[in-house]
Design a protein around this motif. Structure first.
Motif, PDB file in Angstrom:
ATOM      1  N   ASN A  87      10.715  -4.389  58.313  1.00  0.00           N
ATOM      2  CA  ASN A  87      11.825  -5.123  57.703  1.00  0.00           C
ATOM      3  C   ASN A  87      12.284  -4.390  56.449  1.00  0.00           C
ATOM      4  O   ASN A  87      11.470  -3.994  55.625  1.00  0.00           O
ATOM      5  N   GLU A  88      13.602  -4.252  56.316  1.00  0.00           N
ATOM      6  CA  GLU A  88      14.144  -3.591  55.125  1.00  0.00           C
ATOM      7  C   GLU A  88      13.762  -4.354  53.863  1.00  0.00           C
ATOM      8  O   GLU A  88      13.790  -5.577  53.840  1.00  0.00           O
ATOM      9  N   LYS A  89      13.430  -3.584  52.840  1.00  0.00           N
ATOM     10  CA  LYS A  89      13.147  -4.170  51.539  1.00  0.00           C
ATOM     11  C   LYS A  89      14.105  -3.526  50.542  1.00  0.00           C
ATOM     12  O   LYS A  89      14.373  -2.323  50.613  1.00  0.00           O
ATOM     13  N   GLU A  90      14.640  -4.331  49.634  1.00  0.00           N
ATOM     14  CA  GLU A  90      15.590  -3.799  48.649  1.00  0.00           C
ATOM     15  C   GLU A  90      14.856  -3.256  47.437  1.00  0.00           C
ATOM     16  O   GLU A  90      13.916  -3.873  46.942  1.00  0.00           O
ATOM     17  N   PHE A  91      15.318  -2.091  46.989  1.00  0.00           N
ATOM     18  CA  PHE A  91      14.756  -1.423  45.821  1.00  0.00           C
ATOM     19  C   PHE A  91      15.890  -0.975  44.902  1.00  0.00           C
ATOM     20  O   PHE A  91      17.052  -0.943  45.303  1.00  0.00           O
ATOM     21  N   THR A  92      15.510  -0.593  43.706  1.00  0.00           N
ATOM     22  CA  THR A  92      16.432   0.022  42.754  1.00  0.00           C
ATOM     23  C   THR A  92      15.936   1.434  42.498  1.00  0.00           C
ATOM     24  O   THR A  92      14.735   1.652  42.292  1.00  0.00           O
ATOM     25  N   ILE A  93      16.858   2.380  42.543  1.00  0.00           N
ATOM     26  CA  ILE A  93      16.521   3.768  42.232  1.00  0.00           C
ATOM     27  C   ILE A  93      17.244   4.134  40.937  1.00  0.00           C
ATOM     28  O   ILE A  93      18.452   3.945  40.820  1.00  0.00           O
ATOM     29  N   LYS A  94      16.475   4.646  39.976  1.00  0.00           N
ATOM     30  CA  LYS A  94      17.049   5.104  38.708  1.00  0.00           C
ATOM     31  C   LYS A  94      16.810   6.597  38.578  1.00  0.00           C
ATOM     32  O   LYS A  94      15.720   7.078  38.888  1.00  0.00           O
ATOM     33  N   GLY A  95      17.841   7.303  38.114  1.00  0.00           N
ATOM     34  CA  GLY A  95      17.669   8.739  37.946  1.00  0.00           C
ATOM     35  C   GLY A  95      18.922   9.410  37.442  1.00  0.00           C
ATOM     36  O   GLY A  95      19.839   8.758  36.932  1.00  0.00           O
ATOM     37  N   THR A  96      18.970  10.728  37.617  1.00  0.00           N
ATOM     38  CA  THR A  96      20.076  11.536  37.124  1.00  0.00           C
ATOM     39  C   THR A  96      20.728  12.282  38.278  1.00  0.00           C
ATOM     40  O   THR A  96      20.055  12.991  39.028  1.00  0.00           O
ATOM     41  N   LEU A  97      22.038  12.089  38.400  1.00  0.00           N
ATOM     42  CA  LEU A  97      22.842  12.801  39.389  1.00  0.00           C
ATOM     43  C   LEU A  97      23.509  13.968  38.676  1.00  0.00           C
ATOM     44  O   LEU A  97      24.148  13.775  37.632  1.00  0.00           O
ATOM     45  N   GLU A  98      23.348  15.163  39.234  1.00  0.00           N
ATOM     46  CA  GLU A  98      24.006  16.338  38.669  1.00  0.00           C
ATOM     47  C   GLU A  98      24.997  16.867  39.691  1.00  0.00           C
ATOM     48  O   GLU A  98      24.647  17.118  40.845  1.00  0.00           O
ATOM     49  N   LEU A  99      26.245  16.992  39.241  1.00  0.00           N
ATOM     50  CA  LEU A  99      27.333  17.423  40.107  1.00  0.00           C
ATOM     51  C   LEU A  99      28.383  18.120  39.263  1.00  0.00           C
ATOM     52  O   LEU A  99      28.709  17.645  38.167  1.00  0.00           O
ATOM     53  N   HIS A 100      28.899  19.219  39.741  1.00  0.00           N
ATOM     54  CA  HIS A 100      29.991  19.927  39.059  1.00  0.00           C
ATOM     55  C   HIS A 100      29.600  20.306  37.629  1.00  0.00           C
ATOM     56  O   HIS A 100      30.405  20.265  36.708  1.00  0.00           O
ATOM     57  N   GLY A 101      28.311  20.631  37.445  1.00  0.00           N
ATOM     58  CA  GLY A 101      27.823  21.067  36.144  1.00  0.00           C
ATOM     59  C   GLY A 101      27.600  19.957  35.134  1.00  0.00           C
ATOM     60  O   GLY A 101      27.274  20.222  33.976  1.00  0.00           O
ATOM     61  N   LYS A 102      27.757  18.710  35.536  1.00  0.00           N
ATOM     62  CA  LYS A 102      27.571  17.556  34.640  1.00  0.00           C
ATOM     63  C   LYS A 102      26.451  16.667  35.171  1.00  0.00           C
ATOM     64  O   LYS A 102      26.263  16.559  36.370  1.00  0.00           O
ATOM     65  N   SER A 103      25.740  16.023  34.259  1.00  0.00           N
ATOM     66  CA  SER A 103      24.664  15.109  34.631  1.00  0.00           C
ATOM     67  C   SER A 103      24.997  13.706  34.153  1.00  0.00           C
ATOM     68  O   SER A 103      25.553  13.529  33.073  1.00  0.00           O
ATOM     69  N   LYS A 104      24.638  12.721  34.967  1.00  0.00           N
ATOM     70  CA  LYS A 104      24.864  11.328  34.598  1.00  0.00           C
ATOM     71  C   LYS A 104      23.703  10.493  35.120  1.00  0.00           C
ATOM     72  O   LYS A 104      23.297  10.614  36.268  1.00  0.00           O
TER      73      LYS A 104
END
Length: 157
Positions: A87-104
């Motif tokens: 059964n699917e369980k809901e989670f939260t993922i926290k982190g940093t996305l880096e794209l086009h030379g920028k991080s968020k």
């Protein structure tokens, strides 16, 4: 881990040609001991229905020769592999996305479940192109949304 994760994005605007692409060669790694997760998508791996759109995406928007990949590094909050089931369980993922030379730093929802093939993970979230200094030319600004819907679908083996 997998090397065949699917990442899709869409930045379409109603009444105009759809702006969406898919990459079926995304690498995703999950440390089942602590919930750390990382993903890597090569920008030139995104495929569009229209070849010209793909060319503009790589040359004018994302500048894939200069910024060849998108990466995410983060953690699945309160991840416990022993508590996973079919059964699917809901989670939260926290982190940093880096794209086009920028991080968020981003926080995204995910659904995770056990399957016969491994651990199946899906996530749907939205990012703003302005956060990554991706310029949309004035000429097409009414045809491309700054709000980009992203989905991830992968089975980690």
């Amino acid at each position: 881990m997998t090397k065949t994760g699917e990442v899709r994005f869409e930045a379409s605007v109603p009444s105009f040609e759809e702006v969406k692409a898919e990459n079926k060669t995304t690498t995703v790694v999950l440390n089942t001991g602590n919930g750390d997760i990382a993903a890597l998508a090569l920008i030139k791996g995104f495929r569009f229905k229209v070849a010209l759109m793909e060319e503009h995406f790589n040359e004018n928007y994302i500048e894939s020769d200069k910024y060849p990949k998108a990466t995410f590094k983060g953690n699945v909050v309160d991840f416990d592999v022993a508590k996973l089931s079919e059964n699917e369980k809901e989670f939260t993922i926290k982190g940093t996305l880096e794209l086009h030379g920028k991080s968020k730093k981003i926080t995204v929802p995910a659904k995770i479940r056990k399957t016969e093939d491994g651990i199946h993970l899906t996530s749907y979230f939205t990012v703003n192109s302005d956060d990554f200094d991706i310029e949309i030319p004035k000429m097409v600004s009414n045809k491309v949304s700054k709000q980009v819907n992203i989905s991830l679908d992968c089975t980690l083996k």
